[in-house]
Write a protein that holds these residues in place. Structure first.
Motif, PDB file in Angstrom:
ATOM      1  N   HIS A  55       0.823  -1.212   0.000  1.00  6.32           N
ATOM      2  CA  HIS A  55       0.000   0.000   0.000  1.00  6.32           C
ATOM      3  C   HIS A  55       0.858   1.264   0.000  1.00  6.32           C
ATOM      4  CE1 HIS A  55      -3.713  -2.264   1.790  1.00  6.32           C
ATOM      5  NE2 HIS A  55      -3.545  -2.475   0.504  1.00  6.32           N
ATOM      6  N   SER A  56       1.947   1.232   0.732  1.00  4.03           N
ATOM      7  CA  SER A  56       2.845   2.390   0.777  1.00  4.03           C
ATOM      8  C   SER A  56       3.458   2.642  -0.592  1.00  4.03           C
ATOM      9  CB  SER A  56       3.958   2.160   1.812  1.00  4.03           C
ATOM     10  OG  SER A  56       3.420   2.067   3.112  1.00  4.03           O
ATOM     11  N   GLU A  57       3.865   1.563  -1.255  1.00  3.29           N
ATOM     12  CA  GLU A  57       4.459   1.692  -2.581  1.00  3.29           C
ATOM     13  C   GLU A  57       3.433   2.184  -3.597  1.00  3.29           C
ATOM     14  OE1 GLU A  57       7.430   1.622  -5.474  1.00  3.29           O
ATOM     15  OE2 GLU A  57       7.542   1.519  -3.286  1.00  3.29           O
ATOM     16  N   MET A  58       2.208   1.697  -3.487  1.00  2.00           N
ATOM     17  CA  MET A  58       1.147   2.105  -4.406  1.00  2.00           C
ATOM     18  C   MET A  58       0.871   3.606  -4.329  1.00  2.00           C
ATOM     19  SD  MET A  58      -1.459  -1.130  -3.869  1.00  2.00           S
ATOM     20  CE  MET A  58      -2.826  -0.412  -4.782  1.00  2.00           C
ATOM     21  N   ALA A  59       1.056   4.167  -3.148  1.00  3.10           N
ATOM     22  CA  ALA A  59       0.803   5.602  -2.965  1.00  3.10           C
ATOM     23  C   ALA A  59       1.884   6.471  -3.589  1.00  3.10           C
ATOM     24  CB  ALA A  59       0.691   5.918  -1.473  1.00  3.10           C
ATOM     25  N   ARG A  60       3.035   5.864  -3.950  1.00  5.49           N
ATOM     26  CA  ARG A  60       4.158   6.640  -4.466  1.00  5.49           C
ATOM     27  C   ARG A  60       4.342   6.540  -5.979  1.00  5.49           C
ATOM     28  NH1 ARG A  60       6.763   4.392   0.239  1.00  5.49           N
ATOM     29  NH2 ARG A  60       7.743   2.788  -1.081  1.00  5.49           N
ATOM     30  N   VAL A  61       3.598   5.659  -6.611  1.00 10.21           N
ATOM     31  CA  VAL A  61       3.826   5.422  -8.035  1.00 10.21           C
ATOM     32  C   VAL A  61       2.615   5.835  -8.860  1.00 10.21           C
ATOM     33  CG1 VAL A  61       5.428   3.533  -7.545  1.00 10.21           C
ATOM     34  CG2 VAL A  61       2.998   3.025  -7.853  1.00 10.21           C
TER      35      VAL A  61
END
Length: 288
Positions: free
Chosen positions: A181-187
């Motif tokens: 989820h954290s990665e999804m928010a950055r890409v």
């Protein structure tokens, strides 16, 4: 499935009747909304995006006094409690093998609509998992809809629904879900969708791992059970659902995986039973 004599989980909160309303058939974490709510998928959205930051959690542990479940619904409720108990037994053992302690999730049974730590939701999102309160939410009428509307019924198909959502809980405990989820928010949206696909396919794999070990521990699987699960997986692929809704698929909007991918990862987990074999994040996306 053979469930005679199996225990029932105590980690179940029954809110049926407390949130009655119009029910739209669908799947949340397991695979997307079916025909009545496919607009979410057509636009490439996540079913849980319909959750809103609503009111506080309902705390009732009993069926609403003016709600009378049908005999079929009661059968589904008892079935769900037994399957949840099976996931507790399997994952407690698997976490112990990894040197970890398994913290079992709760399951909330509801009708129509429900409040969770992730916000409010209706049956339109289908079964879903909320990491905020470590709880699975399910309107049991979804099982009947799987059978009659999706032609994806069968006891193991229903067990797959529950085991998939428990798979998300396993991801939560292992830190995978938060990292995703954290990665999804950055890409970008396209890349976020791909991470979502990897996350969902791993939950499918974990559902298969549960089936392998549940059968090892309890001899629970009967001929045709795995096929029921694979049939359900094939009916909830992004490509299948989008083609049903609009006649064509838009791959860049996929966020749960194609039918063949979902079938492959569920089957792999059910065949190997190895938790470590479920790495859906390292392979090239096109090779999932």
């Amino acid at each position: 499935m053979r469930l005679d004599g199996r225990r029932y989980s105590n980690n179940v909160e029954d809110r049926r009747g407390s949130g009655r309303g119009k029910t739209i058939a669908g799947i949340g974490g397991i695979g997307g909304l079916i025909i009545a709510a496919l607009f979410v998928w057509i636009s490439g959205g996540n079913p849980l995006s319909v959750l809103n930051n609503g009111s506080s959690l309902t705390t009732s542990n009993e069926i609403s006094s003016d709600y009378t479940p049908t005999p079929q619904e009661e059968e589904y409720a008892n079935f769900a409690k037994q399957i949840l108990a099976g996931t507790e037994d399997v994952w407690t053992e698997e976490f112990k093998e990894m040197g970890l302690t398994y913290r079992a999730p709760k399951m909330v049974l509801y009708t129509g609509s429900v409040q969770s730590a992730c916000g409010s939701a209706t049956s339109a999102v289908g079964p879903f998992y909320c990491s905020g309160d470590e709880t699975l939410y399910i309107d049991l009428s979804f099982f009947e809809q799987m059978d009659k509307q999706m032609k994806a019924g069968g006891d193991f198909a229903y067990a797959y629904v529950i085991a998939h959502e428990v798979g998300h809980h396993v991801q939560h405990l292992l830190g995978t879900l938060n990292q995703a989820h954290s990665e999804m928010a950055r890409v970008s949206e396209k890349e976020a969708n791909r991470i979502s696909v990897r996350t969902e396919l791993q939950a499918d794999y974990y559902a298969g791992v549960w089936a392998y070990h549940d059968n090892r521990m309890f001899n629970s699987l009967e001929p045709g059970d795995i096929e029921e699960g694979l049939n359900a997986a094939s009916k909830i692929g992004d490509d299948y659902l989008q083609k049903q809704a609009q006649g064509y698929a838009v791959p860049e909007t996929f966020n749960h995986g194609r039918s063949d991918q979902r079938v492959r990862w569920l089957k792999k987990g059910a065949t190997t039973g190895s938790v470590s074999g479920g790495d859906t994040f390292s392979p090239n996306y096109d090779n999932l």
